[in-house]
Design an enzyme around this catalytic site. Structure first.
Site, PDB file in Angstrom:
ATOM      1  N   LEU A  63      56.907  25.424  62.728  1.00 30.31           N
ATOM      2  CA  LEU A  63      55.988  24.987  61.676  1.00 30.31           C
ATOM      3  C   LEU A  63      56.281  23.541  61.301  1.00 30.31           C
ATOM      4  O   LEU A  63      57.441  23.171  61.081  1.00 30.31           O
ATOM      5  CB  LEU A  63      56.141  25.891  60.454  1.00 30.31           C
ATOM      6  CG  LEU A  63      55.739  27.358  60.687  1.00 30.31           C
ATOM      7  CD1 LEU A  63      56.179  28.231  59.521  1.00 30.31           C
ATOM      8  CD2 LEU A  63      54.244  27.474  60.924  1.00 30.31           C
ATOM      9  N   GLU A  72      68.455  44.099  62.274  1.00 28.73           N
ATOM     10  CA  GLU A  72      67.333  43.309  61.738  1.00 28.73           C
ATOM     11  C   GLU A  72      66.437  44.191  60.864  1.00 28.73           C
ATOM     12  O   GLU A  72      66.050  43.814  59.753  1.00 28.73           O
ATOM     13  CB  GLU A  72      66.470  42.733  62.866  1.00 28.73           C
ATOM     14  CG  GLU A  72      67.135  41.687  63.715  1.00 28.73           C
ATOM     15  CD  GLU A  72      66.136  40.974  64.629  1.00 28.73           C
ATOM     16  OE1 GLU A  72      65.055  40.588  64.151  1.00 28.73           O
ATOM     17  OE2 GLU A  72      66.436  40.814  65.834  1.00 28.73           O
ATOM     18  N   HIS A  87      66.399  35.385  62.045  1.00 25.21           N
ATOM     19  CA  HIS A  87      66.828  34.854  63.345  1.00 25.21           C
ATOM     20  C   HIS A  87      67.977  35.719  63.868  1.00 25.21           C
ATOM     21  O   HIS A  87      68.923  36.007  63.127  1.00 25.21           O
ATOM     22  CB  HIS A  87      67.280  33.401  63.209  1.00 25.21           C
ATOM     23  CG  HIS A  87      67.671  32.809  64.527  1.00 25.21           C
ATOM     24  ND1 HIS A  87      66.728  32.372  65.441  1.00 25.21           N
ATOM     25  CD2 HIS A  87      68.885  32.645  65.108  1.00 25.21           C
ATOM     26  CE1 HIS A  87      67.353  31.942  66.526  1.00 25.21           C
ATOM     27  NE2 HIS A  87      68.657  32.102  66.349  1.00 25.21           N
ATOM     28  N   ARG A 136      48.544  20.967  67.055  1.00 23.43           N
ATOM     29  CA  ARG A 136      49.332  21.671  66.037  1.00 23.43           C
ATOM     30  C   ARG A 136      48.730  21.461  64.646  1.00 23.43           C
ATOM     31  O   ARG A 136      48.616  22.383  63.840  1.00 23.43           O
ATOM     32  CB  ARG A 136      50.784  21.179  66.068  1.00 23.43           C
ATOM     33  CG  ARG A 136      51.695  21.907  65.064  1.00 23.43           C
ATOM     34  CD  ARG A 136      53.117  21.432  65.195  1.00 23.43           C
ATOM     35  NE  ARG A 136      53.539  21.502  66.567  1.00 23.43           N
ATOM     36  CZ  ARG A 136      53.955  22.616  67.176  1.00 23.43           C
ATOM     37  NH1 ARG A 136      54.048  23.734  66.511  1.00 23.43           N
ATOM     38  NH2 ARG A 136      54.297  22.596  68.445  1.00 23.43           N
ATOM     39  N   ASP A 170      63.549  25.364  56.456  1.00 26.01           N
ATOM     40  CA  ASP A 170      63.419  23.958  56.077  1.00 26.01           C
ATOM     41  C   ASP A 170      62.779  23.195  57.230  1.00 26.01           C
ATOM     42  O   ASP A 170      62.176  23.801  58.117  1.00 26.01           O
ATOM     43  CB  ASP A 170      64.749  23.361  55.595  1.00 26.01           C
ATOM     44  CG  ASP A 170      65.755  23.166  56.710  1.00 26.01           C
ATOM     45  OD1 ASP A 170      65.394  23.334  57.892  1.00 26.01           O
ATOM     46  OD2 ASP A 170      66.914  22.831  56.410  1.00 26.01           O
ATOM     47  N   GLU A 171      62.908  21.878  57.208  1.00 32.37           N
ATOM     48  CA  GLU A 171      62.127  21.095  58.182  1.00 32.37           C
ATOM     49  C   GLU A 171      62.834  20.943  59.527  1.00 32.37           C
ATOM     50  O   GLU A 171      62.364  20.218  60.399  1.00 32.37           O
ATOM     51  CB  GLU A 171      61.748  19.751  57.548  1.00 32.37           C
ATOM     52  CG  GLU A 171      60.849  20.003  56.335  1.00 32.37           C
ATOM     53  CD  GLU A 171      60.262  18.772  55.692  1.00 32.37           C
ATOM     54  OE1 GLU A 171      60.463  17.677  56.220  1.00 32.37           O
ATOM     55  OE2 GLU A 171      59.611  18.929  54.653  1.00 32.37           O
ATOM     56  N   ARG A 182      56.031  30.053  66.660  1.00 30.15           N
ATOM     57  CA  ARG A 182      55.553  28.678  66.566  1.00 30.15           C
ATOM     58  C   ARG A 182      56.460  27.937  65.605  1.00 30.15           C
ATOM     59  O   ARG A 182      56.833  28.471  64.548  1.00 30.15           O
ATOM     60  CB  ARG A 182      54.145  28.627  65.969  1.00 30.15           C
ATOM     61  CG  ARG A 182      53.084  29.297  66.766  1.00 30.15           C
ATOM     62  CD  ARG A 182      52.486  28.417  67.823  1.00 30.15           C
ATOM     63  NE  ARG A 182      51.788  27.242  67.316  1.00 30.15           N
ATOM     64  CZ  ARG A 182      51.397  26.235  68.096  1.00 30.15           C
ATOM     65  NH1 ARG A 182      51.659  26.254  69.387  1.00 30.15           N
ATOM     66  NH2 ARG A 182      50.753  25.204  67.586  1.00 30.15           N
TER      67      ARG A 182
HETATM   68  C1  GRF Z   1      63.168  39.347  66.410  1.00 30.37           C
HETATM   69  O1  GRF Z   1      64.319  39.461  67.211  1.00 30.37           O
HETATM   70  C2  GRF Z   1      63.333  38.254  65.377  1.00 30.37           C
HETATM   71  O2  GRF Z   1      64.638  38.122  64.900  1.00 30.37           O
HETATM   72  C3  GRF Z   1      62.947  37.029  66.141  1.00 30.37           C
HETATM   73  O3  GRF Z   1      61.868  37.429  66.958  1.00 30.37           O
HETATM   74  C4  GRF Z   1      61.985  38.828  67.220  1.00 30.37           C
HETATM   75  C5  GRF Z   1      60.687  39.457  66.788  1.00 30.37           C
HETATM   76  O4  GRF Z   1      60.626  40.819  67.137  1.00 30.37           O
HETATM   77  N1  GRF Z   1      62.640  35.924  65.263  1.00 30.37           N
HETATM   78  P1  GRF Z   1      59.548  41.754  66.440  1.00 30.37           P
HETATM   79  O5  GRF Z   1      58.165  41.151  66.769  1.00 30.37           O
HETATM   80  O6  GRF Z   1      59.788  41.799  64.975  1.00 30.37           O
HETATM   81  O7  GRF Z   1      59.706  43.090  67.107  1.00 30.37           O
END
Ligand code: GRF
Length: 268
Positions: A93, A213, A148, A65, A180-181, A91
């Site tokens: 971080l 999203e 998320h 890593r 954050d961490e 990943r």
């Molecule tokens: C999304 O659902 C995002 O919220 C999560 O991973 C997924 C990524 O999808 N962290 P994409 O690659 O943006 O289509």
């Protein structure tokens, strides 16, 4: 101010595409300096290249890593970056990577003038999720933004849609936060919910979330470009009692409060 972004991706890149489209249409005042992937085969890289964006990749396979992150930082150091945007970067971080992006961007400092205490949010390194008022201190924030697909602290981890669906929540949502961490954790910039409808299956449920999203990520980034990060954090802190009512269960928050560096997730 117009934001310079580095977008980190691992897979299909639909959130990245939504950001690029918003920039193109003028709905988001930003430039994408680079799209980086730990997966050289990521569809997202193809899409970014088709938009004329600089792309970079380095597989993490066979590297520690630390080695991988050092190399990624070296790659990113060639670009102007106000914020690192994690758009499906699968990943975790390490603090070493995060600390390379401590809140030093000029607009973070400017926005911090007159910053008032926020509620429900916490500083990196502070106690987890304390409701005590905290001041947003730019020196303690990282310029790294994650999306998320759940209402954190519920359902952290790589399978948030599935976990929320399995738990039978009447509504789930999307969280955009500073990293954050801890894992899937950090000061929240925005949350919004979507309903689970009668007749839904996991696919329709996910599709509704993903559409949200794509709407929210560019919009929140645009808010940051207009107002600065601290005011956006403060606004969320002021309305968090609304989102609180959507929090179905805090059962995931304990796992979120533990580093999960060894628990990598599959690349989509
Ligand atoms: C999304 O659902 C995002 O919220 C999560 O991973 C997924 C990524 O999808 N962290 P994409 O690659 O943006 O289509």
């Amino acid at each position: 101010m117009s934001l310079s972004l580095a977008i980190l991706v691992s897979g299909r890149g639909s959130n990245m595409s939504a950001i690029l489209d918003a920039i193109k249409s003028g709905a988001l005042d930003a430039t994408v300096s680079v799209v980086f992937s730990n997966n050289p085969e990521a569809k997202a890289l193809e899409i970014a290249a088709a938009h004329g964006i600089s792309i970079e990749s380095l597989s993490h396979k066979g590297m520690s890593r630390e080695e991988h992150e050092k190399s990624v930082l070296q790659i990113l150091s060639k670009y102007k970056i106000d914020f690192v945007v994690l758009a499906g970067y699968m990943r975790v971080l390490s603090p070493c990577f995060l600390r390379a992006f401590k809140g030093t961007a000029a607009h973070l400092d400017e926005a911090a003038n007159g910053a008032s205490p926020g509620e429900q949010l916490r500083r990196p390194d502070g106690p987890p999720c304390t409701p005590a008022p905290l001041t947003f201190d730019p020196a303690e924030l990282y310029r790294i933004i994650n999306i998320h697909p759940s209402l954190l602290p519920s359902f952290p981890g790589a399978h948030a849609y599935e976990d929320a669906w399995e738990a039978g929540v009447p509504a789930s949502g999307i969280t955009i936060h500073l990293v954050d961490e801890l894992v899937d954790h950090g000061p929240i910039l925005h949350q919004d919910s979507f309903q689970r409808l009668a007749g839904d299956n996991i696919d329709t449920f996910k599709a509704r979330g993903l559409a949200l999203e794509h709407k929210l990520f560019p919009a929140v980034l645009h808010e940051i470009s207009k107002k600065g990060i601290i005011p956006v954090l403060q606004e969320f802190a002021g309305s968090s009692s609304q989102t609180e009512s959507y929090l179905h269960t805090a059962s995931g928050s304990e796992t979120a409060s533990q580093r999960q560096l060894d628990k990598e997730v599959p690349v989509k």
